[in-house]
Motif scaffolding. Structure first.
Motif, PDB file in Angstrom:
ATOM      1  N   ALA A  17     -42.319  77.094  64.311  1.00 57.03           N
ATOM      2  CA  ALA A  17     -43.077  77.134  65.564  1.00 57.03           C
ATOM      3  C   ALA A  17     -44.408  77.837  65.341  1.00 57.03           C
ATOM      4  O   ALA A  17     -45.434  77.415  65.868  1.00 57.03           O
ATOM      5  N   GLY A  18     -44.404  78.891  64.549  1.00 54.60           N
ATOM      6  CA  GLY A  18     -45.641  79.612  64.243  1.00 54.60           C
ATOM      7  C   GLY A  18     -46.633  78.739  63.489  1.00 54.60           C
ATOM      8  O   GLY A  18     -47.829  78.766  63.769  1.00 54.60           O
ATOM      9  N   CYS A  19     -46.154  77.975  62.551  1.00 54.42           N
ATOM     10  CA  CYS A  19     -47.043  77.093  61.778  1.00 54.42           C
ATOM     11  C   CYS A  19     -47.683  76.058  62.687  1.00 54.42           C
ATOM     12  O   CYS A  19     -48.871  75.783  62.584  1.00 54.42           O
ATOM     13  N   ASN A  20     -46.894  75.459  63.559  1.00 53.44           N
ATOM     14  CA  ASN A  20     -47.430  74.448  64.466  1.00 53.44           C
ATOM     15  C   ASN A  20     -48.447  75.061  65.419  1.00 53.44           C
ATOM     16  O   ASN A  20     -49.459  74.448  65.733  1.00 53.44           O
ATOM     17  N   MET A  22     -50.393  77.690  64.880  1.00 53.92           N
ATOM     18  CA  MET A  22     -51.623  77.998  64.153  1.00 53.92           C
ATOM     19  C   MET A  22     -52.401  76.723  63.841  1.00 53.92           C
ATOM     20  O   MET A  22     -53.617  76.705  63.908  1.00 53.92           O
ATOM     21  N   LYS A  23     -51.695  75.663  63.521  1.00 60.96           N
ATOM     22  CA  LYS A  23     -52.368  74.393  63.254  1.00 60.96           C
ATOM     23  C   LYS A  23     -53.075  73.903  64.511  1.00 60.96           C
ATOM     24  O   LYS A  23     -54.226  73.471  64.459  1.00 60.96           O
ATOM     25  N   GLY A  24     -52.404  73.995  65.644  1.00 61.75           N
ATOM     26  CA  GLY A  24     -53.000  73.573  66.909  1.00 61.75           C
ATOM     27  C   GLY A  24     -54.198  74.428  67.277  1.00 61.75           C
ATOM     28  O   GLY A  24     -55.217  73.918  67.749  1.00 61.75           O
ATOM     29  N   GLY A  26     -56.148  75.997  65.194  1.00 59.27           N
ATOM     30  CA  GLY A  26     -57.226  75.623  64.279  1.00 59.27           C
ATOM     31  C   GLY A  26     -57.916  74.341  64.715  1.00 59.27           C
ATOM     32  O   GLY A  26     -59.140  74.224  64.649  1.00 59.27           O
ATOM     33  N   GLN A  27     -57.150  73.394  65.188  1.00 64.40           N
ATOM     34  CA  GLN A  27     -57.744  72.138  65.662  1.00 64.40           C
ATOM     35  C   GLN A  27     -58.578  72.365  66.910  1.00 64.40           C
ATOM     36  O   GLN A  27     -59.653  71.775  67.056  1.00 64.40           O
ATOM     37  N   ASP A  28     -58.111  73.230  67.806  1.00 66.99           N
ATOM     38  CA  ASP A  28     -58.871  73.533  69.024  1.00 66.99           C
ATOM     39  C   ASP A  28     -60.193  74.209  68.682  1.00 66.99           C
ATOM     40  O   ASP A  28     -61.232  73.878  69.255  1.00 66.99           O
ATOM     41  N   ILE A  29     -60.156  75.135  67.751  1.00 65.58           N
ATOM     42  CA  ILE A  29     -61.378  75.833  67.345  1.00 65.58           C
ATOM     43  C   ILE A  29     -62.350  74.853  66.699  1.00 65.58           C
ATOM     44  O   ILE A  29     -63.553  74.899  66.948  1.00 65.58           O
ATOM     45  N   GLN A  30     -61.832  73.943  65.897  1.00 57.90           N
ATOM     46  CA  GLN A  30     -62.687  72.946  65.250  1.00 57.90           C
ATOM     47  C   GLN A  30     -63.357  72.045  66.285  1.00 57.90           C
ATOM     48  O   GLN A  30     -64.554  71.762  66.196  1.00 57.90           O
ATOM     49  N   LYS A  31     -62.616  71.617  67.288  1.00 56.77           N
ATOM     50  CA  LYS A  31     -63.190  70.766  68.336  1.00 56.77           C
ATOM     51  C   LYS A  31     -64.265  71.515  69.106  1.00 56.77           C
ATOM     52  O   LYS A  31     -65.295  70.940  69.465  1.00 56.77           O
ATOM     53  N   GLY A  32     -64.018  72.795  69.389  1.00 53.75           N
ATOM     54  CA  GLY A  32     -65.028  73.611  70.078  1.00 53.75           C
ATOM     55  C   GLY A  32     -66.293  73.730  69.257  1.00 53.75           C
ATOM     56  O   GLY A  32     -67.405  73.647  69.786  1.00 53.75           O
ATOM     57  N   GLY A  33     -66.148  73.908  67.955  1.00 56.60           N
ATOM     58  CA  GLY A  33     -67.309  73.988  67.073  1.00 56.60           C
ATOM     59  C   GLY A  33     -68.093  72.690  67.038  1.00 56.60           C
ATOM     60  O   GLY A  33     -69.325  72.691  67.018  1.00 56.60           O
ATOM     61  N   GLU A  34     -67.384  71.582  67.055  1.00 55.99           N
ATOM     62  CA  GLU A  34     -68.067  70.285  67.054  1.00 55.99           C
ATOM     63  C   GLU A  34     -68.864  70.098  68.343  1.00 55.99           C
ATOM     64  O   GLU A  34     -69.989  69.581  68.305  1.00 55.99           O
ATOM     65  N   LYS A  35     -68.312  70.532  69.470  1.00 55.78           N
ATOM     66  CA  LYS A  35     -69.029  70.408  70.740  1.00 55.78           C
ATOM     67  C   LYS A  35     -70.278  71.276  70.738  1.00 55.78           C
ATOM     68  O   LYS A  35     -71.336  70.850  71.212  1.00 55.78           O
TER      69      LYS A  35
END
Length: 44
Positions: A17-20, A22-24, A26-35
């Protein structure tokens, strides 16, 4: 022995559950950076 097995299974579930999570995150942070990057490109 049953308590040890149950404990190890619980630890495994928490780790997965922790791995999932953290992966999620990381994806949210990446999307925010792209915006932010897209907004900066529009204003330059």
């Amino acid at each position: 022995m049953k308590k040890l097995t149950a404990f190890l299974m619980l630890c495994g579930l928490i780790a997965l559950a922790g791995c999932n999570t953290m992966k999620g995150a990381g994806q949210d942070i990446q999307k925010g950076g792209e915006k932010l990057e897209n907004a900066a490109n529009k204003h330059s």
